[in-house]
Design a protein around this motif. Structure first.
Motif, short mmCIF file in Angstrom:
data_model
loop_
_atom_site.label_atom_id
_atom_site.label_comp_id
_atom_site.label_asym_id
_atom_site.label_seq_id
_atom_site.Cartn_x
_atom_site.Cartn_y
_atom_site.Cartn_z
N GLN A 116 -87.06 -33.15 31.86
CA GLN A 116 -88.44 -33.50 31.53
C GLN A 116 -88.51 -35.01 31.32
O GLN A 116 -88.25 -35.51 30.23
N PRO A 117 -88.83 -35.77 32.37
CA PRO A 117 -88.82 -37.25 32.27
C PRO A 117 -89.73 -37.78 31.18
O PRO A 117 -89.48 -38.85 30.62
N GLY A 118 -90.79 -37.08 30.86
CA GLY A 118 -91.75 -37.59 29.88
C GLY A 118 -91.22 -37.64 28.46
O GLY A 118 -91.74 -38.38 27.62
N ARG A 279 -97.37 -41.05 31.80
CA ARG A 279 -98.34 -40.49 32.75
C ARG A 279 -97.71 -40.25 34.12
O ARG A 279 -98.01 -39.25 34.78
N GLU A 280 -96.85 -41.16 34.52
CA GLU A 280 -96.18 -40.96 35.80
C GLU A 280 -95.22 -39.78 35.75
O GLU A 280 -95.04 -39.06 36.75
N ALA A 281 -94.60 -39.56 34.58
CA ALA A 281 -93.68 -38.43 34.44
C ALA A 281 -94.39 -37.09 34.54
O ALA A 281 -93.78 -36.08 34.91
N ARG A 284 -94.02 -35.37 37.87
CA ARG A 284 -92.68 -34.98 38.36
C ARG A 284 -92.37 -33.53 37.96
O ARG A 284 -92.93 -33.01 37.00
N PRO A 285 -91.45 -32.91 38.69
CA PRO A 285 -91.06 -31.52 38.35
C PRO A 285 -90.42 -31.45 36.98
O PRO A 285 -89.77 -32.40 36.52
N VAL A 313 -82.27 -14.20 30.67
CA VAL A 313 -82.12 -15.65 30.65
C VAL A 313 -82.40 -16.15 32.06
O VAL A 313 -82.19 -15.42 33.04
N GLY A 314 -82.88 -17.40 32.14
CA GLY A 314 -83.19 -17.92 33.46
C GLY A 314 -83.63 -19.37 33.40
O GLY A 314 -83.55 -20.03 32.35
N LEU A 315 -84.06 -19.85 34.52
CA LEU A 315 -84.57 -21.20 34.67
C LEU A 315 -86.03 -21.15 35.07
O LEU A 315 -86.44 -20.29 35.87
N GLN A 316 -86.80 -22.10 34.53
CA GLN A 316 -88.21 -22.16 34.88
C GLN A 316 -88.51 -23.55 35.43
O GLN A 316 -88.27 -24.57 34.77
N LEU A 317 -89.02 -23.61 36.63
CA LEU A 317 -89.34 -24.86 37.31
C LEU A 317 -90.85 -24.97 37.47
O LEU A 317 -91.50 -24.04 37.95
N ASN A 318 -91.36 -26.10 37.04
CA ASN A 318 -92.80 -26.36 37.15
C ASN A 318 -92.98 -27.59 38.02
O ASN A 318 -92.55 -28.69 37.65
#
Length: 437
Positions: A116-118, A279-281, A284-285, A313-318
Motif C-alpha cells: 500500500q504505497p499511500g 493522491r498518486e498512491a 496504484r494497486p 486465508v488469502g490475498l486481496q488485490l484492489n
C-alpha cells in the motif's frame, strides 16, 4: 465564633487581593511562556499531531475485527431444488424450509496490508505535520515574548509620563508659592499668581488621563502574560537606555535561518508534496493478506449442540481502473496547494526582508533622537534653573518660568519617548531576525 471566623476569612481575602506580584521583564516572559493561552493552544495542537502520527503508523498494522450476529426466523428460510429431485417435472421447482428458527454467526477477520504505497507517504506527511506544529509553537512563543516586552515597556513609559506630569505640577506649585511670596513683597503682580494657579489646574487632567492609561497598560500586560485581572503587578525593571551599538551583521540571512515562520512554510511545502504522493498512491494497486475464522450454528430450541468452525486465508488485490477522474482532480488540487505554499514562502521572505530593514532603521533613528534629547534635557534643566532664580530675584516674568518649565517637561518626555521607541525597535528587530528564544 462564627463572626470571628468570617472576619478572618475577609481579612485573608483582602490581604490576598492587595498583595503585589513583583515582576521583572524576564519573569514576565517566563510566566507568559507558561500561562499564555495562545501558547497553550499551540501545545495542544502539537499533542494532536502526535496522535496523527500514531494514527498514520496504525495503517501499516494488522486490522483485526470480531463480529457476532443472532437471527430469529418466525418462518424459516426457503430453499429451491429442481423438481426431478422429488418426483416432479423437470420444468418445476421444489421448495422446502431449511435450518432452525434461531441462527448464530460469529467470527474474527484479519487484514494485513502488504503493498500500500499511500501508507508510507501518510506516515511521512504526519511527521511533517508534527514538525510544522513545533515551528508553530516557536512562532507563537516569539510573538508572545515580543508582545510581553512591548506591553511591559508600555507600562513603564506610561508610568514615567505620569511621573513627569506629577513633577511638573510640583515645580508649578513651587512657582505658585514663589509668586505669592513675591506678591506679598510687592515684587510681582497678582496676574503671576493667577497664571501659576491656572497652569497647575491645566496639568491635573493629564495626570488623571495618564493614571487611567497606566491601569489600562497593566491590564494589557496581564492579558498577554495570562494572569488574572485581579493580580496587582509591581514592575521592578525601569525604562533605561544603554549605549550598545547594533552590531553589523547580515540580519536578513539570520532571519531566513532562524525565523520559525519560514521553517513552517518550508515544511508545509514538503507536506504538500507528500500529499501529492498520497493522491498518486491512490491510483496504484493495493495488496493485502486477509483471513477469517468463523463459527455458525442453528437450533429450534436454543440448544446449541454443534458449533462448526470454518476459516480461510488469502490475498486481496484492489486495482483502481476508473473513478470518474476524481483521483486526477485530487492530484491536481494537491499540486496547486504546493504551488500556493511556494508562492507564500517567497512572499514571506520579502516581508521578512522589509521587517528587518524597518526595525533596524527605527532603532538607529531612535538612537540618534536619544543622543539629541539627552543634550536637550541638560540644556532645558539649566535654562529652567536660571529662569526660576531670575524670577525669584524679580528680574524675569512668570511667563518666562512657565515657558522654561514646559520646555523642560517636553524635553524629558521626548527623551523617554525616544528610549521607548529604541527599545521597542530592538524588540521588533529581535523578532524579525528570529533571535527571540
Amino acid at each position: 465564633m462564627k463572626t470571628i471566623l468570617s472576619l478572618l476569612i475577609l481579612f485573608v481575602a483582602f490581604s490576598e487581593a492587595g498583595a503585589q506580584r513583583r515582576l521583572a521583564l524576564s519573569d514576565a516572559e517566563s510566566l507568559a511562556i507558561d500561562k499564555n493561552r495562545d501558547l497553550q493552544v499551540a501545545r495542544l495542537e502539537a499533542a494532536k499531531t502526535d496522535q496523527q502520527v500514531r494514527e498514520a503508523k496504525g495503517y501499516a498494522l494488522p486490522l483485526i475485527a470480531g463480529s457476532a450476529q443472532y437471527q430469529y426466523y418466525p418462518l424459516r428460510q426457503v430453499s429451491f431444488l429442481p423438481g426431478s429431485f422429488v418426483g416432479l417435472g423437470d420444468d418445476q421447482l421444489a421448495t422446502f424450509r431449511v435450518g432452525g428458527s434461531s441462527a448464530f454467526l460469529g467470527g474474527v477477520t484479519i487484514s494485513q496490508p502488504l503493498l500500500q504505497p499511500g501508507i508510507k507517504a501518510g506516515i511521512r506527511a504526519a511527521g511533517l505535520a508534527r514538525d510544522i506544529s513545533d515551528q508553530a509553537i516557536s512562532e507563537t512563543r516569539a510573538r508572545v515574548v515580543t508582545d510581553v516586552r512591548k506591553a511591559y515597556l508600555l507600562v513603564l513609559i506610561t508610568q514615567e509620563q505620569l511621573r513627569l506630569q506629577q513633577q511638573s505640577i510640583q515645580r508649578n506649585e513651587q512657582a505658585l508659592k514663589d509668586a505669592r511670596a513675591l506678591l506679598a513683597q510687592g515684587r510681582a503682580s497678582r496676574v503671576d499668581t493667577l497664571r501659576a494657579y491656572v497652569t497647575i489646574e491645566n496639568l491635573r487632567p493629564a495626570v488623571i488621563r495618564l493614571t487611567n492609561e497606566v491601569d489600562i497598560a497593566g491590564t494589557v500586560l496581564k492579558r498577554v502574560i495570562g494572569l488574572d485581572d485581579s493580580d496587582v503587578l509591581d514592575l521592578t525593571d525601569s525604562l533605561r537606555y544603554e549605549e550598545n551599538p547594533i552590531e553589523e551583521a547580515d540580519f536578513y540571512s539570520q532571519a531566513i535561518q532562524s525565523r520559525p515562520e519560514i521553517h513552517r512554510l518550508e515544511l508545509t511545502e514538503k507536506l504538500n508534496q507528500a500529499q501529492v504522493s498520497i493522491r498518486e498512491a491512490d491510483r496504484r494497486p493495493k495488496l493485502s493478506a486477509v483471513g477469517l475464522v468463523q463459527s455458525q450454528a442453528q437450533t429450534n430450541r436454543f440448544q446449541w449442540n454443534s458449533w462448526p468452525v470454518s476459516s480461510f486465508v488469502g490475498l486481496q488485490l484492489n486495482v483502481p481502473i476508473f473513478s470518474g477522474f476524481q483521483q486526477l482532480a485530487r492530484i491536481s488540487q494537491a499540486e496547486i496547494t504546493r504551488q500556493q505554499t511556494a508562492t507564500q514562502l517567497a512572499n514571506l521572505k520579502e516581508i521578512v526582508r522589509a521587517e528587518v530593514k524597518i526595525a533596524r532603521s527605527k532603532a538607529e533613528e531612535a538612537r540618534l533622537r536619544i543622543r539629541t534629547q539627552a543634550q536637550t534635557v541638560s540644556v532645558a534643566e539649566l535654562g529652567y534653573r536660571i529662569t526660576r532664580d531670575r524670577f525669584r530675584q524679580g528680574i524675569a516674568s512668570r511667563l518666562d518660568v512657565t515657558d522654561a518649565e514646559l520646555s523642560l517637561t517636553q524635553a524629558r518626555a521626548n527623551y523617554l519617548q525616544a528610549v521607548h521607541d529604541f527599545l521597542n525597535a530592538t524588540y521588533e528587530l529581535d523578532r524579525a531576525t528570529g533571535r527571540v528564544k
